[in-house]
Design a protein around this motif. Structure first.
Motif, PDB file in Angstrom:
ATOM      1  N   LYS A 260       1.668   9.124  -6.680  1.00  0.00           N
ATOM      2  CA  LYS A 260       2.130  10.517  -6.653  1.00  0.00           C
ATOM      3  C   LYS A 260       3.107  10.794  -7.799  1.00  0.00           C
ATOM      4  O   LYS A 260       3.095  11.884  -8.386  1.00  0.00           O
TER       5      LYS A 260
ATOM      6  N   ASN B 153       1.019   4.045  -3.134  1.00  0.00           N
ATOM      7  CA  ASN B 153       0.732   5.467  -2.897  1.00  0.00           C
ATOM      8  C   ASN B 153       1.845   6.358  -3.440  1.00  0.00           C
ATOM      9  O   ASN B 153       1.581   7.426  -4.011  1.00  0.00           O
TER      10      ASN B 153
ATOM     11  N   SER C  91       0.831  -1.212   0.000  1.00  0.00           N
ATOM     12  CA  SER C  91       0.000   0.000   0.000  1.00  0.00           C
ATOM     13  C   SER C  91       0.863   1.258   0.000  1.00  0.00           C
ATOM     14  O   SER C  91       0.587   2.227  -0.730  1.00  0.00           O
ATOM     15  N   GLN C  92       1.914   1.251   0.795  1.00  0.00           N
ATOM     16  CA  GLN C  92       2.836   2.385   0.854  1.00  0.00           C
ATOM     17  C   GLN C  92       3.471   2.646  -0.503  1.00  0.00           C
ATOM     18  O   GLN C  92       3.508   3.789  -0.987  1.00  0.00           O
TER      19      GLN C  92
END
Length: 410
Positions: free
Chosen positions: A321, A317, A313-314
């Motif tokens: 970006k 993300n 998940s990190q």
């Protein structure tokens, strides 16, 4: 030490990065602003709107120059702004009795190498006979370019008179020599700007290709979900970031971005770079923990582990970006029966007053498009998107405030 004006032969020896830095420095070292105050002619010439004839001699006394302070006064007047010509009368908009509007203005063009050009024009606007809704330029009464260069050593502006003729006969020879030297200095700097423009265009072309390349690599690697693919993607970003730090300023130099866009994107790339470094550390850690060099985050073997899901998940993300700051806006086929869906793709961030385009959108807004697009439609989309984003943000803020108030009551 004052900024040094080099010649073209010296500039030839500079690398692209050095040349770009030199061009930027030529602007940064201008310590005195060129400030123009516009003098309303209607306050100095009674009934100017009724005059059929107006010459430069009638207004030249209103020009004021303070080269040391960088402060200048130029006369200005736009007859079209008078109330009688802006209000609807008898089914239309009145044209002056004399048949034209006086439009007297100056345009300021500040360039690299400390050059400033002020274009002064005394013009007339007439009704366009091919379309009565609009005006068009008539033959100007007077036009003149006022030329200046910045003296980096003495921190003042020098006005350049290309006619080489001194005003006072008593100081003719001395004045003549001074004027000739000023002309030579101006012409040297103008030639340097032409040279810089050519080199900057080549640098900007390379930058566009590099941006396109990294964007495609990121798009491809983002579809895979392994520790190796994330690692490669982050390495691609870091490699481009180094290139970006050196060459993105070319977009400011050639005026493809304004200073606010430039700073916002620099800040954005720096922020993402920090997150990428954190993501790289997480990859190393999760590999060690599960003793696998190439760990798949979506395989049946690993996807149910809490630590794997958390790192996955990190990393997703961070990639989101990166994509948001790189990818251009999508231009979709126009469908009059279907309302266009607004999306933030192509815009890195926003404030209540403006959108900040991604690196790709900065390119796209100057390109020919694959599908039909008009400047007005592009701008309408941005206005609608900003309105929707700010409305959604305000709604979320209000909801959070109400929740906080309820918690306080409890």
């Amino acid at each position: 030490m004052a900024f040094q004006i080099l010649d073209i032969e010296q500039l030839n020896w500079l690398s692209d990065a050095e040349l770009l830095q030199y061009a930027i420095q030529s602007e940064e070292e201008v310590k005195t602003q060129f400030i123009v105050e516009y003098i309303d002619l209607s306050e100095h010439i009674t009934g100017i709107q009724y005059k059929k004839k107006l010459s430069f001699d009638d207004i030249k006394h209103l020009f004021k120059y303070d080269n040391k302070a960088g402060e200048y006064k130029f006369p200005s007047f736009d007859e079209r702004n008078l109330t009688i010509y802006r209000m609807r009368l008898n089914g239309g908009y009145k044209v002056p009795t004399k048949g034209f509007w006086w439009v007297i203005n100056s345009s300021l063009n500040q360039q690299q190498m400390g050059l400033t050009v002020v274009k002064f024009k005394m013009g007339k606007m007439v009704r366009n006979d091919n379309d009565w809704r609009w005006e068009k330029d008539d033959k100007p009464e007077f036009e003149e370019e006022k030329l200046f260069y910045y003296d980096y050593e003495n921190h003042k502006y020098i006005q350049v008179f290309m006619d080489k003729k001194p005003n006072q006969k008593k100081k003719a020879e001395k004045e003549q020599n001074k004027r000739v030297l000023n002309i030579k200095e101006y012409e040297l700097r103008a030639a340097l700007i032409d040279y810089l423009d050519e080199r900057m265009a080549a640098i900007e072309d390379k930058y566009s290709v590099e941006l396109n390349s990294v964007t495609k690599d990121v798009q491809k690697l983002s579809k895979e979900h392994t520790s190796n693919s994330f690692e490669q993607l982050f390495n691609k970003f870091i490699e481009f970031k180094k290139y970006f730090d050196t060459f993105f300023s070319v977009k400011l130099t050639v005026k493809h971005v304004d200073i606010n866009e430039f700073l916002k994107l620099k800040q954005g790339m720096d922020s993402i770079h920090k997150e990428v470094e954190t993501g790289q550390a997480s990859i190393i850690e999760i590999r060690k923990k599960h003793n696998e060099e190439s760990l798949s985050f979506v395989s049946e073997t690993h996807k149910y582990f809490e630590d794997v899901r958390k790192v996955h998940s990190q990393l997703k993300n961070i990639v989101a970006k990166i994509i948001q700051i790189l990818e251009p806006r999508i231009i979709k086929p126009y469908n009059p029966k279907k309302e266009e869906k607004l999306t933030q793709q192509g815009y890195y961030t926003y404030t209540d007053k403006r959108l900040y385009p991604s690196l790709g959108t900065i390119e796209l807004r100057r390109y020919k498009s694959l599908l039909p697009m008009k400047t007005t439609d592009w701008e309408k989309y941005e206005k609608k998107l900003l309105k929707e984003l700010t409305a959604s943000k305000n709604l979320n803020n209000n909801q959070e405030q109400r929740i906080a108030e309820v918690d306080l009551i409890k």
